[in-house]
Every structure is written in C-alpha cells, then in structure tokens.
Design an enzyme around this catalytic site. Sequence first.
Site, short mmCIF file in Angstrom:
data_model
loop_
_atom_site.label_atom_id
_atom_site.label_comp_id
_atom_site.label_asym_id
_atom_site.label_seq_id
_atom_site.Cartn_x
_atom_site.Cartn_y
_atom_site.Cartn_z
N SER A 130 -28.71 -4.37 49.14
CA SER A 130 -27.57 -3.45 49.19
C SER A 130 -26.36 -3.99 48.42
O SER A 130 -25.27 -3.42 48.49
CB SER A 130 -27.19 -3.18 50.64
N SER A 131 -26.56 -5.06 47.65
CA SER A 131 -25.44 -5.76 47.02
C SER A 131 -24.72 -4.95 45.94
O SER A 131 -25.31 -4.55 44.93
CB SER A 131 -25.96 -7.07 46.41
N ASN A 132 -23.43 -4.74 46.15
CA ASN A 132 -22.60 -4.11 45.12
C ASN A 132 -22.44 -5.04 43.93
O ASN A 132 -22.40 -4.61 42.77
CB ASN A 132 -21.21 -3.77 45.68
#
Length: 307
Positions: free
Chosen positions: A62-64
């Site tokens: 889910s890393s931006n």
Amino acid sequence: MSNFSPNTPIQRISNDTNKIFVKRDDLYPVSFGGNKARKAINFFEEIDKGHFDCVLTYGSSSSNHCRVIANMCASRGLPCFIVSPNEGETTYNSKMFEWFGAKIIKCNISKVKETINHTLSQLQEQGYIPYFIQGGGHGNLGTKAYVEVYNEIVDYESETGVQFDYIFHASGTGTTQAGLVCGKHLNQDYDRKIIGISIARNLSRGKQVIHESVENYFQNADGLSLPEKKEIIFDDSFTMGGYGIMNKEIKSTIKETLFKEGLPLDPTYTGKAFLGMNKYLDRERIFNKNVLFIHTGGTPLFFDYLN
Ligand SMILES: *Cc1c(COP(=O)(O)O)cnc(C)c1O
C-alpha cells in the site's frame, strides 16, 4: 517530469471551535501528490545529477512512497527495484508499481533488511550503479522536503497575516515531522506547536527516530543549537489499533469531511490524523486558535477504501 517546487494551496474549512486550515500537499502535482512526492523530488534531483542507472527502495503493497518512486523512475526510463513483504493485499498503489514497470522482489517481512542488502550486491555484481532510497523517503533529503514546506507555510503567513498556533499532521517514519521541526527551529518560531499524530508507532520509538533525523539534518550546521527532544510533540494516543487498522470513528470522519468539505481523507494516514487532531484539540481544551492540518496525501488509499 521536470523538477519544480510549487507552493501547495492552504484552504480554510468550517469549524466553530477553532479556525482550521488545510495545506493541500495531496495536490502536489507529481504522481497523485502527497509527502512521498515531495520527498522524491529531492532524491531525484540527486539521482539526475549522478551516474546512477537504477533505483532500489522498499515498502508495503500500500506504499505511497513506492508508487511515486516507480513513477519517477518510469518517467526517466530508469529500472526500479522494490523490495516488498509478501503480506499485504493488492492495492491501487501496488497495481501502479507494476504498471510503471518496477521489478517487485517479494520476501518474508522479517527478511526485508537482508533482502535489500542481497539485492544491492546482486545489482552491483551485474554492473549496475544503484541509488538506494530508504522506505518512506526517510533521510536528510526527505527531511529537507519538509523544511521547504515549513518555509511555504511561513510565506503564506507573511502574505495573509494569518499566524498558525498549531500545525498537525500524520506521523509515520517521522521524516515529515523532523523536517517541520527543523524548519520551525531555523525560523526561530518558538511559540508555535507542531503535533505529529502517530499512525502506528509508540511514543518513545516515534520520538527517538524523529530526534535522530533532526540531529542528522543539523550535523554539519556549525554553531547552531539543536532543537531539544521536548520540542518534539508526537502523540500516540490515536493509533487506534495500529498501522492500517480502521474503526467506525475513522470511517465517519472520512465520510463527514468529504461530504461537508469536499476534502478526501484516507483511513491509514490522513483520516486517522484528522480525527486524532480533533480529539487532541478537545482533550487539551484548545479553542479560538489558528490550526493548520497538513494533508500529506495518500489519494490512492482513499479509492482502496471506497472499494
Ligand atoms: C508516509 C505517509 C505519512 C507519514 O509520513 P512520514 O514522513 O513517514 O512520517 C503521512 N501521510 C501519508 C499519506 C503518507 O503516505
């Protein structure tokens, strides 16, 4: 994608008890914006100047941060390698890392560090000159991005005459907060409080890492006194079960803020921090103050939530 640093807008939203303003760093005009885009600009300035021919970083699905790095690599035709733990579902961010052509190296969550070291030496053996970026864009260049944001806030104040008594934001790896604390120190704004709402870490670890980042940032600044540890306000009362965990209150905060203000928040970072800020203001009986919330981005996470 060129490098530039436009000032993001600051808007007032409705609230009776305090004047709440939001700095829309989610609208930072690179790869869906947010603090990871801000930090990435500084890393790529260094990459573009050097002789690097690939980038290695890490982060969850889910890393931006990984989305932005993969996008900026794609725009330069640079190979991008992302070490990512097996745990974690497919998200809009993870779909984008793949779409941008990043090579994802999966590993057990307990083996992240090993896998990074192994990948680095493998890339070097293959003749690559990799540029390594820590998760979340941690490090002095990430810190610098939020010293710059602090200066944008000061510019806004001198243009409008509004003075912010408090600045709130979601605090994760602490780099964003370290930058703001350094900016406050450099501007000698002793009356203003910066409050990081922890989205996962406990107080002692959170504060420790922020303090180390601040020390690191100032390590070559001769003759400058360092901000004291007690100047770092990191509140872990609103982690609400830990990273990525959402509850009813966060959900209703997201809904209410979008319906009433047209302001999108996500459950992992900004929704939790926005709710935490309101609880903090209540708890500390703060009213009639000018309060700035920095919207640190995470737009794709809002759409995961909507799904
Ligand atoms: C990473 C992130 C944060 C936390 O920033 P740190 O610099 O790691 O403390 C806050 N909000 C969003 C949307 C993020 O992606």
